[in-house]
Design a protein around this motif. Structure first.
Motif, PDB file in Angstrom:
ATOM      1  N   VAL A   1       0.851  -1.191   0.000  1.00  0.00           N
ATOM      2  CA  VAL A   1       0.000   0.000   0.000  1.00  0.00           C
ATOM      3  C   VAL A   1       0.887   1.242   0.000  1.00  0.00           C
ATOM      4  CG1 VAL A   1      -1.920   1.181   1.108  1.00  0.00           C
ATOM      5  CG2 VAL A   1      -1.696  -1.304   1.329  1.00  0.00           C
ATOM      6  N   VAL A   2       0.600   2.147  -0.939  1.00  0.00           N
ATOM      7  CA  VAL A   2       1.402   3.358  -1.102  1.00  0.00           C
ATOM      8  C   VAL A   2       0.476   4.571  -1.104  1.00  0.00           C
ATOM      9  CG1 VAL A   2       3.080   2.049  -2.459  1.00  0.00           C
ATOM     10  CG2 VAL A   2       1.280   3.332  -3.631  1.00  0.00           C
ATOM     11  N   PRO A   3       1.021   5.776  -0.954  1.00  0.00           N
ATOM     12  CA  PRO A   3       0.180   6.977  -1.091  1.00  0.00           C
ATOM     13  C   PRO A   3      -0.481   7.008  -2.470  1.00  0.00           C
ATOM     14  CG  PRO A   3       2.304   7.536  -0.140  1.00  0.00           C
ATOM     15  CD  PRO A   3       2.413   6.119  -0.589  1.00  0.00           C
ATOM     16  N   ALA A   4      -1.669   7.581  -2.539  1.00  0.00           N
ATOM     17  CA  ALA A   4      -2.470   7.530  -3.760  1.00  0.00           C
ATOM     18  C   ALA A   4      -1.718   8.041  -4.987  1.00  0.00           C
ATOM     19  CB  ALA A   4      -3.765   8.318  -3.561  1.00  0.00           C
ATOM     20  N   GLY A   5      -0.950   9.095  -4.841  1.00  0.00           N
ATOM     21  CA  GLY A   5      -0.289   9.676  -6.013  1.00  0.00           C
ATOM     22  C   GLY A   5       1.131   9.224  -6.244  1.00  0.00           C
ATOM     23  N   ALA A   6       1.604   8.265  -5.468  1.00  0.00           N
ATOM     24  CA  ALA A   6       3.020   7.890  -5.559  1.00  0.00           C
ATOM     25  C   ALA A   6       3.261   6.888  -6.690  1.00  0.00           C
ATOM     26  CB  ALA A   6       3.480   7.296  -4.236  1.00  0.00           C
TER      27      ALA A   6
ATOM     28  N   GLU B   1      -2.445   5.533   8.272  1.00  0.00           N
ATOM     29  CA  GLU B   1      -2.559   6.998   8.376  1.00  0.00           C
ATOM     30  C   GLU B   1      -1.322   7.709   7.826  1.00  0.00           C
ATOM     31  OE1 GLU B   1      -4.590  10.289   8.706  1.00  0.00           O
ATOM     32  OE2 GLU B   1      -5.450   8.327   9.225  1.00  0.00           O
ATOM     33  N   PRO B   2      -0.094   7.318   8.195  1.00  0.00           N
ATOM     34  CA  PRO B   2       1.068   7.990   7.606  1.00  0.00           C
ATOM     35  C   PRO B   2       1.209   7.722   6.112  1.00  0.00           C
ATOM     36  CG  PRO B   2       1.755   6.168   9.021  1.00  0.00           C
ATOM     37  CD  PRO B   2       0.305   6.364   9.246  1.00  0.00           C
ATOM     38  N   VAL B   3       0.753   6.565   5.646  1.00  0.00           N
ATOM     39  CA  VAL B   3       0.782   6.287   4.199  1.00  0.00           C
ATOM     40  C   VAL B   3      -0.150   7.252   3.481  1.00  0.00           C
ATOM     41  CG1 VAL B   3       0.368   4.561   2.412  1.00  0.00           C
ATOM     42  CG2 VAL B   3       1.334   3.854   4.618  1.00  0.00           C
ATOM     43  N   ALA B   4      -1.343   7.426   4.021  1.00  0.00           N
ATOM     44  CA  ALA B   4      -2.320   8.333   3.403  1.00  0.00           C
ATOM     45  C   ALA B   4      -1.810   9.765   3.359  1.00  0.00           C
ATOM     46  CB  ALA B   4      -3.637   8.268   4.168  1.00  0.00           C
ATOM     47  N   ARG B   5      -0.905  10.118   4.266  1.00  0.00           N
ATOM     48  CA  ARG B   5      -0.361  11.474   4.295  1.00  0.00           C
ATOM     49  C   ARG B   5       0.921  11.606   3.479  1.00  0.00           C
ATOM     50  NH1 ARG B   5      -2.147  14.427   9.557  1.00  0.00           N
ATOM     51  NH2 ARG B   5      -3.950  13.186  10.169  1.00  0.00           N
TER      52      ARG B   5
ATOM     53  N   THR C   1       3.658   0.769   3.157  1.00  0.00           N
ATOM     54  CA  THR C   1       3.681  -0.337   4.102  1.00  0.00           C
ATOM     55  C   THR C   1       3.135  -1.585   3.434  1.00  0.00           C
ATOM     56  OG1 THR C   1       3.216  -0.939   6.402  1.00  0.00           O
ATOM     57  CG2 THR C   1       1.391  -0.038   5.137  1.00  0.00           C
ATOM     58  N   VAL C   2       3.250  -2.711   4.116  1.00  0.00           N
ATOM     59  CA  VAL C   2       2.667  -3.979   3.685  1.00  0.00           C
ATOM     60  C   VAL C   2       1.787  -4.481   4.823  1.00  0.00           C
ATOM     61  CG1 VAL C   2       3.118  -6.370   3.019  1.00  0.00           C
ATOM     62  CG2 VAL C   2       4.614  -4.537   2.184  1.00  0.00           C
ATOM     63  N   ILE C   3       0.513  -4.684   4.531  1.00  0.00           N
ATOM     64  CA  ILE C   3      -0.454  -5.081   5.562  1.00  0.00           C
ATOM     65  C   ILE C   3      -1.431  -6.098   4.973  1.00  0.00           C
ATOM     66  CG2 ILE C   3      -0.347  -2.908   6.851  1.00  0.00           C
ATOM     67  CD1 ILE C   3      -2.955  -2.101   5.441  1.00  0.00           C
ATOM     68  N   PRO C   4      -2.202  -6.788   5.815  1.00  0.00           N
ATOM     69  CA  PRO C   4      -3.230  -7.695   5.315  1.00  0.00           C
ATOM     70  C   PRO C   4      -4.410  -6.932   4.712  1.00  0.00           C
ATOM     71  CG  PRO C   4      -2.574  -8.268   7.559  1.00  0.00           C
ATOM     72  CD  PRO C   4      -2.019  -6.911   7.273  1.00  0.00           C
ATOM     73  N   THR C   5      -5.097  -7.617   3.808  1.00  0.00           N
ATOM     74  CA  THR C   5      -6.229  -7.011   3.103  1.00  0.00           C
ATOM     75  C   THR C   5      -7.249  -6.389   4.042  1.00  0.00           C
ATOM     76  OG1 THR C   5      -6.024  -8.549   1.268  1.00  0.00           O
ATOM     77  CG2 THR C   5      -8.166  -7.523   1.558  1.00  0.00           C
ATOM     78  N   HIS C   6      -7.624  -7.107   5.098  1.00  0.00           N
ATOM     79  CA  HIS C   6      -8.710  -6.618   5.950  1.00  0.00           C
ATOM     80  C   HIS C   6      -8.359  -5.311   6.645  1.00  0.00           C
ATOM     81  CE1 HIS C   6     -10.063 -10.947   5.767  1.00  0.00           C
ATOM     82  NE2 HIS C   6     -11.113 -10.269   5.365  1.00  0.00           N
ATOM     83  N   ALA C   7      -7.091  -5.120   6.992  1.00  0.00           N
ATOM     84  CA  ALA C   7      -6.693  -3.857   7.612  1.00  0.00           C
ATOM     85  C   ALA C   7      -6.859  -2.709   6.624  1.00  0.00           C
ATOM     86  CB  ALA C   7      -5.252  -3.943   8.096  1.00  0.00           C
ATOM     87  N   ARG C   8      -6.526  -2.964   5.380  1.00  0.00           N
ATOM     88  CA  ARG C   8      -6.684  -1.921   4.362  1.00  0.00           C
ATOM     89  C   ARG C   8      -8.165  -1.648   4.092  1.00  0.00           C
ATOM     90  NH1 ARG C   8      -9.107  -2.237  -0.475  1.00  0.00           N
ATOM     91  NH2 ARG C   8      -8.047  -4.220  -0.897  1.00  0.00           N
ATOM     92  N   ARG C   9      -8.986  -2.689   4.026  1.00  0.00           N
ATOM     93  CA  ARG C   9     -10.417  -2.506   3.751  1.00  0.00           C
ATOM     94  C   ARG C   9     -11.102  -1.691   4.842  1.00  0.00           C
ATOM     95  NH1 ARG C   9     -12.969  -5.702  -0.092  1.00  0.00           N
ATOM     96  NH2 ARG C   9     -11.693  -7.311  -1.069  1.00  0.00           N
ATOM     97  N   ALA C  10     -10.591  -1.758   6.053  1.00  0.00           N
ATOM     98  CA  ALA C  10     -11.217  -1.034   7.162  1.00  0.00           C
ATOM     99  C   ALA C  10     -10.782   0.427   7.243  1.00  0.00           C
ATOM    100  CB  ALA C  10     -10.886  -1.742   8.484  1.00  0.00           C
TER     101      ALA C  10
ATOM    102  N   PRO D   1     -10.018   5.536   1.844  1.00  0.00           N
ATOM    103  CA  PRO D   1      -9.443   4.719   0.765  1.00  0.00           C
ATOM    104  C   PRO D   1      -8.923   5.538  -0.411  1.00  0.00           C
ATOM    105  CG  PRO D   1     -11.833   4.530   0.790  1.00  0.00           C
ATOM    106  CD  PRO D   1     -11.454   5.249   2.034  1.00  0.00           C
ATOM    107  N   ASP D   2      -9.469   6.736  -0.631  1.00  0.00           N
ATOM    108  CA  ASP D   2      -9.025   7.548  -1.766  1.00  0.00           C
ATOM    109  C   ASP D   2      -7.606   8.095  -1.575  1.00  0.00           C
ATOM    110  OD1 ASP D   2     -11.465   7.108  -2.909  1.00  0.00           O
ATOM    111  OD2 ASP D   2     -12.314   9.057  -2.326  1.00  0.00           O
ATOM    112  N   ALA D   3      -7.107   8.060  -0.356  1.00  0.00           N
ATOM    113  CA  ALA D   3      -5.782   8.618  -0.079  1.00  0.00           C
ATOM    114  C   ALA D   3      -4.664   7.585  -0.230  1.00  0.00           C
ATOM    115  CB  ALA D   3      -5.746   9.211   1.331  1.00  0.00           C
ATOM    116  N   ILE D   4      -5.021   6.345  -0.520  1.00  0.00           N
ATOM    117  CA  ILE D   4      -4.023   5.281  -0.639  1.00  0.00           C
ATOM    118  C   ILE D   4      -4.240   4.510  -1.936  1.00  0.00           C
ATOM    119  CG2 ILE D   4      -3.691   5.017   1.860  1.00  0.00           C
ATOM    120  CD1 ILE D   4      -5.631   2.632   1.722  1.00  0.00           C
ATOM    121  N   ARG D   5      -3.262   3.675  -2.287  1.00  0.00           N
ATOM    122  CA  ARG D   5      -3.370   2.850  -3.490  1.00  0.00           C
ATOM    123  C   ARG D   5      -2.693   1.511  -3.229  1.00  0.00           C
ATOM    124  NH1 ARG D   5      -0.229   2.512  -8.488  1.00  0.00           N
ATOM    125  NH2 ARG D   5       1.224   4.078  -7.639  1.00  0.00           N
ATOM    126  N   VAL D   6      -3.348   0.442  -3.687  1.00  0.00           N
ATOM    127  CA  VAL D   6      -2.783  -0.900  -3.570  1.00  0.00           C
ATOM    128  C   VAL D   6      -2.085  -1.229  -4.887  1.00  0.00           C
ATOM    129  CG1 VAL D   6      -3.264  -3.355  -3.214  1.00  0.00           C
ATOM    130  CG2 VAL D   6      -4.572  -1.622  -1.952  1.00  0.00           C
TER     131      VAL D   6
END
Length: 294
Positions: free
Chosen positions: A166-171, A225-229, A234-243, A247-252
């Motif tokens: 998961v990375v920042p949306a525009g990265a 939160e820091p990724v969105a900013r 980071t690397v995390i499980p799907t469910h953590a990202r879905r919660a 979502p618009d501030a990050i990208r998988v």
């Protein structure tokens, strides 16, 4: 502890007001009822005032009658709990990984709103603690990432969960160098998860230790939160990202070779699950299966 038959005789006498009627209701002789009451009075003092046509309870007798009622109520509660007839009432304890817990907690709240007789206790914990708590009978159900080999635990497949980059949306992320520019947002299992996934996405990479650290959190709800900013990836499980609430501030990042773990539902194997715990588990399975995990 007073013998139950003595208490039954006293309760029947207090309710009927007559030794004869009390004996008839219990299928005993009048002498037996009288003897039970005398034995109680030998222990507790005067319980009755005996009059020609009636009896009257002393304060001690009234207190004993309330005590007998409390015992009867406790017996009824125990019988109901052992019978396990009501799947919509009682306590259910569930202990899960934090990532999955974020995802299913709203489902648990919705289910409890629909069944207000239930009290659902939910805790986030790593696998080791989950195994200990279920074995210690503190929780009815647990969910773990590694199937246990303890014969005291029953385990069944619950869901699959992929790891995500998961990375920042525009990265822009096309190479290992791009990740090094972004920097890594770590968490308690961050290095292990990143190593497992990134070895497939970027074969031959020099390792997550070569990526600058941009932060750390041990709160699963804050990992992104820091990724969105824009502070890192980071690397995390799907469910953590879905919660995650934004979502618009990050990208998988799409990965051709995903890393997918099986999650296992566990409970004690020596006795059947209470109906209410089975119903909670079925509800979660139904909602998890409605979603594509990968």
């Amino acid at each position: 502890m007073h013998p139950p038959q003595w208490l039954q005789s006293f309760t029947a006498l207090a309710h009927t007001g007559s030794f004869t009627r009390a004996a008839e209701s219990l299928g005993l002789t009048q002498a037996a009822v009288s003897q039970h009451v005398r034995q109680l009075e030998d222990r507790l003092g005067p319980l009755l005032i005996r009059r020609p046509r009636a009896i009257e309870l002393t304060p001690a007798g009234a207190a004993l009658l309330r005590y007998c009622g409390e015992i009867e109520e406790a017996d009824r509660r125990l019988a109901a709990r052992l019978a396990d007839e009501d799947a919509c009432c009682g306590d259910v304890g569930l202990i899960t990984p934090g990532s999955l817990g974020l995802f299913i907690y709203p489902l648990l709240l919705e289910f409890q709103l629909a069944h207000p007789g239930l009290a659902i206790r939910h805790k986030f914990a790593p696998d080791r603690e989950t195994l200990e708590q279920v074995l210690d009978k503190r929780y009815d159900l647990g969910i773990v990432a590694l199937k246990p080999d303890d014969p005291r635990l029953a385990a069944s497949r619950f869901a699959e969960e992929a790891l995500e980059l998961v990375v920042p949306a525009g990265a822009p992320v096309n190479s290992w160098a791009d990740l090094q520019v972004l920097g890594f947002i770590d968490h308690p299992e961050g290095h292990a998860m990143a190593t497992r996934l990134l070895s497939r996405v970027f074969p031959g990479n020099p390792g997550i230790a070569s990526v600058p650290s941009r932060g750390f959190s041990n709160q699963v709800g804050l990992f992104l939160e820091p990724v969105a900013r824009g502070l890192g990836f980071t690397v995390i499980p799907t469910h953590a990202r879905r919660a995650f609430a934004r979502p618009d501030a990050i990208r998988v990042i799409d990965t051709a070779t995903p890393v997918v773990d099986t999650l296992w539902l566990i409970h004690r194997a020596e006795w059947p699950l209470p109906a209410r715990a089975r119903r909670v588990a079925d509800h979660l399975r139904e909602h998890i299966s409605e979603r594509t995990i990968r």
